[in-house]
Design an enzyme around this catalytic site. Structure first.
Site, mmCIF file in Angstrom:
data_model
loop_
_atom_site.group_PDB
_atom_site.id
_atom_site.type_symbol
_atom_site.label_atom_id
_atom_site.label_comp_id
_atom_site.label_asym_id
_atom_site.label_seq_id
_atom_site.Cartn_x
_atom_site.Cartn_y
_atom_site.Cartn_z
ATOM 1 N N SER A 1 -65.952 -14.870 22.707
ATOM 2 C CA SER A 1 -64.536 -15.127 22.930
ATOM 3 C C SER A 1 -63.927 -15.880 21.768
ATOM 4 C CB SER A 1 -64.347 -15.923 24.220
ATOM 5 O OG SER A 1 -64.336 -17.298 23.956
ATOM 6 N N CYS A 2 -62.608 -15.864 21.712
ATOM 7 C CA CYS A 2 -61.850 -16.723 20.793
ATOM 8 C C CYS A 2 -61.032 -17.679 21.646
ATOM 9 C CB CYS A 2 -60.918 -15.891 19.921
ATOM 10 S SG CYS A 2 -61.718 -14.605 18.962
ATOM 11 N N ASP A 3 -60.255 -18.512 21.008
ATOM 12 C CA ASP A 3 -59.347 -19.401 21.728
ATOM 13 C C ASP A 3 -58.041 -19.485 20.971
ATOM 14 O OD1 ASP A 3 -60.987 -20.855 23.987
ATOM 15 O OD2 ASP A 3 -62.291 -20.735 22.243
ATOM 16 N N GLU B 1 -57.219 -12.070 21.947
ATOM 17 C CA GLU B 1 -58.510 -12.402 22.553
ATOM 18 C C GLU B 1 -59.130 -11.159 23.156
ATOM 19 O OE1 GLU B 1 -59.498 -15.612 22.476
ATOM 20 O OE2 GLU B 1 -57.591 -16.293 21.628
#
Length: 422
Positions: A5-7, A93
């Protein structure tokens, strides 16, 4: 799916100070993937019969595109995050849910980030661009270079000087939430629940047909299109919840330095390490006063804790960002072509190469490592101070700004060279 994941974060008044919107994103990608920072000027396209080549497919071109600065995996056309000349910022995302991810090549979520920035001069117009393209062309294709198959649906955080929008998708279906104050973040899960300000016209009917919603209880997008218990979403362990906590911890006093520190936070997992790691980071200051410039900071290198956030401001005739531009290869001339490299091409740009050498020294935690990190922080602090002075004094020296990002990367490389060679 948590490891990949990214944020992405946004903070709006009254959560911030000085009447600014602060945008931030960590891009978490395979650990050996190079991310470049590139600039494309505004352009007029006279021949609309010529199609636009994206990562895998060609689409219709538009008469005019805006200037953009992008942080992107060097092998593809789109971008993980970026900004345009009108102060619009977008980050995406990876998300998964009940709707199957399409195996066919279409537009990547990263293509949609760039297209939204090139074609939308406000956050909501960028949202319109993305959902229209999603309807026309769909989303799909491998989001990784090489043999690993890595496909997903996308969510987006889109911000401008006045507001932000969360756009979350499941195939061609989508929901959007408008954010006008406070804080909001997205990670690798659907997060729009019952506050839905815009939506795909057939989104609810489709969910009803699939048996995901009975048509009677209040419609909850995340609960319906994924497997989340949204009642527990804000207390469940995971990066979405950790990011929300970090934003709220500083609510009312958030500055761009605050956002930088959030992106550097390792205990929360926001700053990733391992097979997937934070390969690049971005923070933007979007003043609500239109007389002030928007300022965008990029690392262009992995691990924000060991990187320098360097400023970029849109002005005419910007110098090319040579130190953060990766080499290109002849086999990539044809869109969607299966590349037949005998080995993975070396996409490291000059800044990445020197940063990689410096990281080997930082790993040893010697006195030299401490000195180098101190010099990096000193450079960054000076840059932050200089940018704050521009915002406070409302004065921009355009002749300096033209070379701003390029000069900052030169200064960063100089720090690495002096320590690597000594």
């Amino acid at each position: 799916m948590e490891p990949c994941s990214c944020d992405t974060f946004v903070a709006l008044p009254p959560a911030t100070i000085d009447n600014r919107i602060i945008f931030g994103k960590n891009s978490d990608r395979p650990c050996d993937e190079v991310q470049e920072v590139v600039y494309f000027p505004a352009a007029v396209h006279d021949n609309l019969k010529e199609h636009l080549k994206c990562t895998y497919i060609e689409i219709d071109q538009v008469p005019e595109t805006y200037a953009v600065v992008l942080s992107r995996p060097a092998w593809l056309w789109g971008a993980e995050m970026g900004a345009n000349e009108h102060g619009v910022c977008i980050g995406n995302e990876a998300v998964w849910g009940r709707e199957k991810v399409c195996d066919e090549e279409a537009l990547l979520g990263m293509d949609l980030v760039r297209l939204g920035l090139e074609r939308g001069d406000t956050a909501e117009k960028a949202l319109n661009v993305i959902v229209d393209l999603l309807e026309k062309y769909g989303q799909g294709g491998n989001c990784s270079e090489g043999r690993m198959v890595f496909s997903y649906h996308n969510s987006f955080l889109i911000a401008d000087r006045n507001e932000a929008w969360i756009l979350e998708t499941a195939g061609k279906y989508w929901a959007a939430e408008k954010v006008e104050e406070g804080v909001r973040n997205i990670s690798n899960q659907l997060s729009i629940t019952t506050k839905i300000d815009r939506e795909h016209p057939d989104m609810r009917n489709y969910a009803k047909q699939r048996g995901w919603w009975d048509g009677k209880k209040e419609f909850d997008f995340a609960a319906t299109y994924s497997y989340l218990d949204t009642a527990k979403m804000m207390i469940s362990p995971g990066r979405y919840c950790e990011g929300y906590k970090l934003l709220n911890k500083h609510k009312g006093n958030i500055t761009f330095e605050t956002m930088v520190e959030i992106l550097r936070d390792k205990p929360s997992g926001i700053n990733m390490e391992g097979e997937f790691l934070t390969t690049a980071s971005m923070v933007s200051i979007l003043p609500q006063d239109s007389k002030l410039p928007c300022i965008h900071f990029f690392t262009g290198t992995p691990d924000p804790e060991r990187s320098v956030f360097k400023p970029f401001i849109f002005v005419p005739n910007i110098s090319q960002l040579l130190n953060t531009s990766s080499p290109t290869f002849e086999l990539e001339d044809s869109v969607g072509k299966k590349l037949q490299f005998n080995s993975k091409p070396d996409r490291r740009h000059p800044l990445y190469q020197k940063h990689q050498q410096a990281s080997e020294i930082l790993d040893n935690k010697t006195e030299k490592a401490k000195t180098m990190l101190d010099n990096m922080r000193k450079l960054e602090k000076e840059l932050f101070k200089e940018m704050e002075s521009i915002l406070q004094n409302k004065h921009l020296q355009v002749d300096k700004i033209v070379n701003l990002f390029h000069q900052c990367t030169e200064d960063e490389i100089r720090i690495y060279k002096s320590n690597v060679s000594s």
